[in-house]
Enzyme design. Structure first.
Site, short mmCIF file in Angstrom:
data_model
loop_
_atom_site.label_atom_id
_atom_site.label_comp_id
_atom_site.label_asym_id
_atom_site.label_seq_id
_atom_site.Cartn_x
_atom_site.Cartn_y
_atom_site.Cartn_z
CE LYS A 34 3.87 33.52 97.76
NZ LYS A 34 4.71 34.14 96.66
CG ASN B 143 5.94 32.61 85.17
OD1 ASN B 143 5.56 33.34 86.04
ND2 ASN B 143 6.13 31.48 85.50
CB THR C 156 8.13 35.63 95.34
OG1 THR C 156 8.65 36.67 94.37
CG2 THR C 156 6.85 36.04 95.88
CB THR D 158 -2.99 40.90 81.97
OG1 THR D 158 -2.11 40.00 81.63
CG2 THR D 158 -1.90 42.37 81.59
CD GLU E 186 4.79 30.97 89.19
OE1 GLU E 186 5.52 30.94 88.03
OE2 GLU E 186 4.37 31.61 89.63
CB THR F 206 0.86 34.24 94.64
OG1 THR F 206 2.26 33.60 94.81
CG2 THR F 206 1.12 35.44 95.90
#
Lengths: 419, 419
Positions: A198, A414, A209, A419, A292, A171
């Site tokens: 992942k 984040n 996740t 969106t 991230e 992702t």
């Protein structure tokens, strides 16, 4: 902090490296037109299997299906999609997971109950199920053609299917996480392992996740796989934290199809177990490295603790502290934040015995600061990989956790994910 | 989400508003040359007192002293410094705290055991104790001169000493947090309250780097103050989270000196209790609003939960989620993250009964998404203050927590705090 496990022979081929395993990744257009987003792993024969799942009370729909299908300890295929978590969408979600398993079962002609399903992506949005099913159908066809070529001995050049599968489960990951190893056995024969994972945000103890898939051609019963996997997850995926959030979707599964003909025992079984753990640790560290927005990787080693559980709590608490993470980003030798994070971890220890090291530099001793060279500290903190060690001098147990720094980029990613 | 408590008459004068209380703030040059950094609160007579402290295992040196001095439920002065936490520096730290209490005792001529000490600032660095003691001496002299003027009736214009005290306890705070109120009693007489607090980073349930000081001229015994304060803290400071880190230094204390001549009972005691709670909630919300780098304030109201403790866990978990905080910053109606944070809170509930609201907009019902206007959601999320409500439809209990968004500025502030 090596990238591969020392002394183990690395192979190409990822999850399809072990005998009798096949994998493909396809573009189904779930969220983006040109991204691999459906992965399929398939074993020519039924495999012994085990799984470990998120502890989040809110679980995605495919989790329930996979848990049910793994009740008998047997699986033959795993289908994974990215781009949609298939979580919190009610009946439609259960039906979507069911339809994915059915589509796999149909195209590769196996019982639906032998198919496991995993999803990752946005929560609360219905799956574009028609596109997913078309993707599965295409993946299945390609996979069967691989099997056919293999049977006819035409599989000379390694297929990139497993690599595409590893791409398809990503992702916000920036690095593909894929490995394969072989273990020559003292009893004769060779066992192969494949793995892919992942995870980069929403990573935390209890597998936020995070998806992990291990394959092996060893002959090992499901009950043993379950025990090995649970312990491996405790010391690997559950010791990684990126942002403290745990997700609805996460699972690690292992499939062992016995195609190598080797049933490990004695020392070979010991090696088998440590390879399962080692591969999980390697994937976990990759996930922390790929946190991230991360610019730095941190390894926190806590030793001299009364209990293993307390050692883990402390290591995870430090890795998860926003203030420690921000100090790492700022390359600030702020050991007070490290000790503070240990203090609120819930673990029991004597603060006045704690020694703290950044790399090899001692910055606190007996729970209080010592004078150290800020210049040396800065040099250590400037590295991409920073090791923080705490010697608690209060017991015999230890634990290691992994994490990353907190950066502006994390906030950017984040602040605009959905969106 | 009003700034002051409705229906209560607000006064000037902060912690020095109640009868018989005095306060000053001075510049001692602890960390910065031109910042107020030593605060002194003094009561003309011994006061009943109570305190609540950080639950961090690693406690700052003044914490131990204050706990010891509050054993008998009596205090007459509180000295607070910013710029140095006086934590994790060994014997020197205990001696520094001791020296601060002694200096106060000497200058205002009270027993050392009636002085409470609090510190906030960087951890692991020895206090510049000589500067601090000089500051205390100056503060004490000024305070005595206030008392003298008061005795001679010369205190016509309100002194700004309490305001300087509130400034002196600030660290990365951007807003001074100071209040005073009066409570007219149905039994006759008036009770006054004063309060000040600091806190903006490292805020979390269990009072991460948070200091709060309440004064009142009511006559209320220490044991009752202790009970009221503990309950008030549970529903206020412990329901605020900025970054999930809890600190070594934090405490909230209340002093009641009886100078009003009012011993509240019946309804007046009920009002007294609710004012203690209300003031704590107001300070707690101010702290969340002033969260390091925060651009938005969030209030999370969780209702319909089986137990109060579970309701609190869920509310705090949502407020503390980095992903929820980043989504708030990004003005993204990502309710999946809200439900996920509830799911890993450790609370027990039925995910398929949860309704989620942003302001008055329902975004999920029965644990799954509903179609809603993204435009309306955006308008709600664009506000500086955002309310998130979860109706769990699973019990009778509720709780409210407060927090703020996670911003680039937070990372900047905390990447460079120590140096």
């Amino acid at each position: 902090m090596e990238k591969t496990v020392e002394g183990w022979k690395q192979l190409a081929g990822g999850v399809a490296a072990p005998k009798g395993f096949y994998a493909v990744g396809v573009q189904a257009g779930i969220k983006y037109p040109d991204k691999y987003d459906v992965a399929l792993i398939y074993s020519k024969v039924q495999a012994q299997a085990a799984g470990v799942y998120t502890k989040n009370l809110v679980k995605a729909h495919p989790l329930y299906l996979t848990q049910r299908h793994l009740d008998n300890g047997i699986a033959q295929a795993v289908v994974i999609n990215s781009g949609n978590a298939n979580a919190c969408v009610g009946d439609f979600g259960d039906k979507s997971a069911e339809a994915m398993a059915e589509a796999v079962a149909k195209v590769v002609s196996i019982p639906k109950e032998d198919v496991l399903v995993a999803s990752t992506g946005v929560i609360g949005v219905e799956m574009p199920i028609e596109r997913v099913l078309t993707g599965i159908s295409n993946a299945g066809e390609e996979l069967l053609s691989q099997v056919g070529k293999d049977l006819q001995g035409q599989q000379d050049t390694p297929d990139d299917g497993a690599h595409r599968a590893a791409l398809a489960i990503m992702t916000t990951d920036t690095v593909v996480k894929e490995y394969a190893y072989e273990l020559p056995c003292s009893q004769g024969g060779v066992i192969k392992f494949g793995a892919m994972a992942k995870g980069s945000g929403m990573i935390h103890p209890n597998m936020g996740t995070m998806l992990g898939f291990l394959t092996t051609d060893a002959d090992v019963p499901s009950s043993v796989l379950q025990r090995f996997l649970r312990e491996a997850v405790e010391e690997s995926f559950n010791m990684v934290t990126v942002d403290g959030d745990t997700s609805t979707n996460d699972m690690v599964v292992i499939l062992a199809n016995g195609a190598s003909g080797v049933t490990p025992s004695g020392d070979d079984m010991v090696h088998f177990e440590s390879m399962v753990k080692g591969i999980c640790i390697q994937l976990a560290k990759d996930i922390a490295r790929d946190g991230e927005g991360a610019s730095k990787f941190m390894e926190v080693i806590v030793s001299g603790v009364k209990t293993r559980e307390d050692a883990r709590k402390i290591a995870r608490s430090i890795c998860g502290s926003s203030l420690v993470k921000a100090a790492l980003f700022g390359e600030d030798a702020n050991w007070g934040r490290i000790l503070t994070a240990a203090g609120y971890s819930g673990a029991d220890f004597n603060p006045s015995r704690v020694d703290i090291f950044l790399g090899d530099l001692v910055v606190a001793q007996g729970g209080k600061g010592v004078s150290f060279s800020e210049e040396t500290a800065k040099k250590i903190l400037e590295q991409k990989e920073v090791q923080i060690r705490l010697a608690l001098n209060d017991g015999e147990e230890s634990a290691t956790a992994w994490g990353c720094d907190l950066t502006h980029e994390y906030v950017t990613i984040n602040g605009s994910y959905r969106t």
